[in-house]
Design a protein around this motif. Structure first.
Motif, short mmCIF file in Angstrom:
data_model
loop_
_atom_site.label_atom_id
_atom_site.label_comp_id
_atom_site.label_asym_id
_atom_site.label_seq_id
_atom_site.Cartn_x
_atom_site.Cartn_y
_atom_site.Cartn_z
N ALA A 14 40.91 45.92 28.89
CA ALA A 14 41.41 45.10 29.74
C ALA A 14 40.92 43.62 29.68
CB ALA A 14 40.83 45.40 31.18
N THR A 15 41.53 42.81 29.96
CA THR A 15 40.97 41.45 29.46
C THR A 15 40.99 40.59 31.00
OG1 THR A 15 43.24 40.25 29.27
CG2 THR A 15 42.16 41.20 27.36
N THR A 16 40.00 39.73 31.12
CA THR A 16 40.09 38.53 32.08
C THR A 16 39.95 37.22 31.47
OG1 THR A 16 38.63 40.13 33.43
CG2 THR A 16 38.36 37.82 33.92
N HIS A 17 40.50 36.48 32.06
CA HIS A 17 40.86 35.12 31.31
C HIS A 17 40.90 34.16 32.67
CE1 HIS A 17 42.42 31.83 28.92
NE2 HIS A 17 43.39 31.39 29.95
N GLY A 18 40.14 33.09 32.29
CA GLY A 18 39.91 32.04 33.39
C GLY A 18 40.28 30.69 32.40
N GLY B 173 41.46 47.11 35.19
CA GLY B 173 40.06 47.50 34.66
C GLY B 173 38.96 46.50 34.13
N GLY B 174 39.73 45.11 34.37
CA GLY B 174 39.05 43.92 33.94
C GLY B 174 37.98 43.41 35.06
N VAL B 175 36.96 42.61 34.57
CA VAL B 175 35.81 42.30 35.25
C VAL B 175 35.56 40.89 35.09
CG1 VAL B 175 33.38 42.51 35.72
CG2 VAL B 175 34.80 44.47 35.31
N ILE B 176 35.11 39.98 36.24
CA ILE B 176 34.57 38.72 36.20
C ILE B 176 33.06 39.19 36.25
CG2 ILE B 176 34.24 36.52 37.08
CD1 ILE B 176 36.87 36.44 38.16
N ASP B 177 32.35 38.94 35.02
CA ASP B 177 30.75 39.21 35.28
C ASP B 177 30.01 38.59 36.24
OD1 ASP B 177 30.79 40.84 33.05
OD2 ASP B 177 30.69 39.42 31.73
N LEU C 220 47.70 34.53 44.14
CA LEU C 220 49.01 34.54 43.49
C LEU C 220 49.76 35.86 43.78
CD1 LEU C 220 48.51 32.00 40.93
CD2 LEU C 220 48.81 31.33 43.06
N VAL C 221 48.96 36.77 44.17
CA VAL C 221 49.48 38.01 44.21
C VAL C 221 48.98 38.82 45.40
CG1 VAL C 221 49.71 38.59 41.74
CG2 VAL C 221 47.70 39.41 42.73
N THR C 222 49.54 39.99 45.82
CA THR C 222 49.04 40.74 46.80
C THR C 222 48.41 41.94 46.24
OG1 THR C 222 50.51 39.98 48.64
CG2 THR C 222 49.56 42.07 49.04
N ALA C 223 47.15 42.00 46.39
CA ALA C 223 46.41 43.13 45.49
C ALA C 223 45.06 43.56 46.17
CB ALA C 223 46.02 42.95 44.23
N SER C 224 44.31 44.27 45.72
CA SER C 224 42.74 44.50 46.04
C SER C 224 41.98 44.24 44.96
CB SER C 224 42.61 46.08 46.76
OG SER C 224 43.47 46.47 47.88
N MET C 225 40.95 43.62 45.08
CA MET C 225 39.82 43.48 44.11
C MET C 225 38.56 43.93 44.74
SD MET C 225 39.46 39.34 43.62
CE MET C 225 38.89 38.37 44.67
N GLY D 287 42.32 48.55 39.90
CA GLY D 287 43.49 48.96 39.91
C GLY D 287 44.02 49.42 38.50
N ALA D 288 45.00 50.49 38.51
CA ALA D 288 45.48 51.05 37.33
C ALA D 288 46.86 50.26 36.82
CB ALA D 288 45.96 52.61 37.38
#
Length: 97
Positions: free
Chosen positions: A2-6, A25-29, A42-47, A81-82
């Motif tokens: 998984a990737t996370t990009h800022g 599966g991504g994370v912002i440390d 910009l999306v409807t989701a759970s974090m 999320g998966a």
């Protein structure tokens, strides 16, 4: 993996604007916000947000519904999320803005 990009979209004397993309599966440390900030989903989701003291909360993002947090917030952000990618824009207000 998984990737996370800022992506920094703007950084001037008044504001810092970063578009975040967190794949499943991504994370912002763990990090601390220097400035008061607004999140624009910009999306409807759970974090999942894990606070510095270990407390966890589930942030229910709704596309286009913004919220704010104070300076000094320290946390880690996770996409548990998966299938759904989380995307939001974070706008930090610098002193004097």
């Amino acid at each position: 993996m998984a990737t996370t990009h800022g992506e920094t979209q703007l950084d001037n004397e008044h504001f810092r604007v970063i578009k975040w993309t967190i794949e499943p599966g991504g994370v912002i440390d763990m990090h601390t916000h220097e400035y008061e900030y607004v999140v624009v989903p910009l999306v409807t989701a759970s974090m999942h947000v894990v606070q510095a003291d270990g407390q966890e909360l589930v942030a229910q993002l709704v596309e286009g519904v913004s919220y704010t947090r104070p300076a000094g917030s320290r946390h880690r952000v996770e996409n548990r999320g998966a299938t759904d990618t989380i995307v939001f824009v974070e706008v930090e207000k610098k002193p004097g803005a």
